[in-house]
Design an enzyme around this catalytic site. Structure first.
Site, PDB file in Angstrom:
ATOM      1  N   HIS B 201       0.780  -1.240   0.000  1.00 56.67           N
ATOM      2  CA  HIS B 201       0.000   0.000   0.000  1.00 56.67           C
ATOM      3  C   HIS B 201       0.815   1.295   0.000  1.00 56.67           C
ATOM      4  O   HIS B 201       0.720   2.070  -0.942  1.00 56.67           O
ATOM      5  CB  HIS B 201      -1.003  -0.022   1.163  1.00 56.67           C
ATOM      6  CG  HIS B 201      -2.042  -1.094   1.010  1.00 56.67           C
ATOM      7  ND1 HIS B 201      -2.805  -1.554   2.054  1.00 56.67           N
ATOM      8  CD2 HIS B 201      -2.443  -1.813  -0.078  1.00 56.67           C
ATOM      9  CE1 HIS B 201      -3.630  -2.499   1.621  1.00 56.67           C
ATOM     10  NE2 HIS B 201      -3.431  -2.677   0.336  1.00 56.67           N
ATOM     11  N   ASP B 296      -1.793   2.553   6.877  1.00 56.54           N
ATOM     12  CA  ASP B 296      -0.692   1.601   6.703  1.00 56.54           C
ATOM     13  C   ASP B 296       0.666   2.152   7.120  1.00 56.54           C
ATOM     14  O   ASP B 296       1.541   1.385   7.507  1.00 56.54           O
ATOM     15  CB  ASP B 296      -0.641   1.115   5.252  1.00 56.54           C
ATOM     16  CG  ASP B 296      -1.765   0.118   4.967  1.00 56.54           C
ATOM     17  OD1 ASP B 296      -1.759  -0.932   5.607  1.00 56.54           O
ATOM     18  OD2 ASP B 296      -2.632   0.406   4.129  1.00 56.54           O
TER      19      ASP B 296
END
Lengths: 372, 372
Positions: B201, B296
């Site tokens: 990500h 993330d």
């Protein structure tokens, strides 16, 4: 006064344009290129065609891939090769350099003149030479063939400094008849820190890596520099300016530089980029194997970061871009680039750095060498 | 055996799908959402429609924005909120948690169960609760309205671990009638390190910043992950695996995980991504204000980096992405994210970390507390 004679080193975009222009206006010009194949057409027929801002042609005195022949007897050696070539070129020229010759790096990126000067003086400490660097290249231009160049635009003002700095005005006066645009900088530290390519090239390239590597078309500046990327490069620029303040040199922010150079205004760097008509239509490179990484990271960002570290200035934005470039390319740019050791500045205080740029040597002992 | 009862916390994409499915197959389900507005339609009419892999509807036992009511008397509390919400949710639930209740984070990202467990135990050291985390979310799904969800696909296997780890099998057995896909991991350290979102990500997002922020369409994985970006994230993954080896946990490389999860093969990660049919057509987000950065980075990369630092493992690729995210957002993710202090792991040796995950406490004194 005898007209000066020129050697142009490097027959790429800039070298062809510069050699064509100088010979076109009547100077004796030697043009050198390391790779024979690229200069062969001009060896066979030493004539350069020019289009764009300057239309016409110039006849070269000599086209060659022999460095000794290229620089022999000339007054000014204009270096147009990328910064990655500066060191090896200096080593190659050094044995043949003649007292009084002037080397001008177009441009030096960051620390170019320091590196070339140190490389020559290491093997030939007694040669009386001057190494100058321009803050940027004087033309926006492209070689349209091995023998022709198109000059889109000459820059209005380009600052230049020499080592030793007391020769800066002499160099500018010699260049003036051909290039009245050159103006003096305080010294090569100032031209080195005012290297805006360091700010505008690696970060937007790496933060648009995917599309550049896929060759997806977009406008490099106006589309590639979004608000967040603009904010990021403003932080890099703030780090560059903090280093400049520590080194007591004059520097404009990248945003103010856009206004001064292009009349592009904005409340922040992103807006100034969007408002710069000169950037509209400039397409992004297609592929990551480009000078924006391989030249600007080791020869612009690394010397800034390395100098900053010596003075305990933190450069997290600059360093993160160097690191990502290293991890993407697999090259240890910090080690291979222009770090302070390579520039001969390790252990020097700020005043000693300027003294070195001013005189080409320092009178006091280096701190690292002092035994108390 | 009495059928277990569920609370689902969070009425987003995952929460609606999970609550819809569990009530559809006959469980008593309470659904909680902090923002009243979003849950209001289900309070008025507690019925969730399902399309996709599962077609039908489920009737909720209760829809509410009152956390006490939501968890009162239920057996399993399935948390589907983003990792940024875990800590505050833990604090909000803590006073009302009942002995024997099981909290399952879907997923925990990295260190989620550790953080939630520590947050609850700090104020209520004697509550007898279990905190588990799944390695990833069990569905690919989207809420199509406030009352409906589309389930594209259930994952075949999702590993799960509990604190204390000797409760992992109990949790899996309780979940099994509804979710046979859950398989046991050694402990929450293993589920935490095997967080592949950390790899897939933030880096591709930041290295495609320009186009994502401009909202220019491209396929996130297949176009966004070019050979150079693939190489970069492989280096991040190698850092994650080095940490995993130090922590003595089983981990697959991201490349091998693509093969195991999707059957996507390749000589390197770039190729495996290109060969993954599940990634084809997945569009990139439009804008940088997304969980790929805000979740993330602080909840996946920061805990990995922070743990690695404690053991002197270098994570230059992970750290450079954290730093760039910090500079682009202006947030000190390293300080605000799940660092070792926040996870309660500061000063612990590897065996102590696993002991903590195993038992929920450690028997030996922490190194930092030892006075020699």
């Amino acid at each position: 006064m005898k007209k000066v004679t020129y050697s142009i080193i490097g027959a790429g975009n800039g070298g062809i344009a510069m050699a064509g222009y100088l010979s076109h206006i009547g100077y004796d010009v030697n043009l050198y290129n390391r790779t024979l194949e690229n200069i062969q057409p001009l060896i066979e027929k030493p004539r350069i065609g020019l289009t764009g801002e300057i239309e016409g042609y110039g006849e070269l005195n000599l086209a060659t891939n022999n460095i000794k022949e290229a620089i022999e007897g000339t007054d000014i050696i204009m270096v147009t090769v990328p910064a990655m070539g500066h060191y090896n070129l200096a080593k190659a020229m050094a044995p043949y350099l003649e007292d009084g010759q002037i080397i001008v790096l177009n441009p030096g990126r960051t620390g170019g003149a320091l590196e070339v000067y140190a490389a020559i003086k290491k093997d030939y400490p007694n040669k009386n030479i001057v190494v100058a660097e321009a803050q940027t290249f004087i033309y926006a231009c492209r070689a349209t063939s091995r023998t022709d160049a198109h000059i889109f635009k000459s820059k209005k003002e380009v600052s230049l400094a020499a080592i030793p700095a007391n020769k800066t005005l002499d160099v500018i006066n010699l260049l003036k008849p051909a290039y009245p645009q050159f103006i003096p900088a305080r010294d090569v530290i100032e031209t080195s820190i005012n290297n805006y390519g360091a700010i505008f090239h690696p970060a937007p390239t790496l933060l648009n890596s995917g599309h550049i590597e896929r060759g997806a078309p977009f406008e490099y500046y106006t589309e590639g520099i979004t608000p967040s990327i603009g904010g990021f490069i403003e932080r890099m620029d703030a780090e560059r300016m903090a280093l400049g303040r520590l080194l007591n040199i004059n520097t404009l922010s990248a945003k103010d530089w856009l206004e001064e150079t292009y009349g592009a205004k904005g409340d922040n760097l992103y807006e100034a980029v969007q408002n710069n008509p000169a950037y509209h239509g400039l397409q992004a490179p297609k592929g990551l194997n480009i000078r924006y990484i391989y030249e600007d990271v080791p020869y612009s960002l690394v010397p800034m970061s390395s100098l900053a570290k010596q003075f305990n200035i933190e450069t997290p934005a600059i360093d993160s871009i160097i690191r990502i470039a290293e991890l993407i390319t697999g090259i240890d740019f910090y080690k291979e680039g222009r770090n302070i050791e390579r520039l001969g500045l390790k252990g020097l205080q700020v005043n000693q750095i300027h003294e070195f740029a001013e005189k080409g040597s320092i009178s006091e002992e280096r701190e690292e060498g002092v035994v108390a």
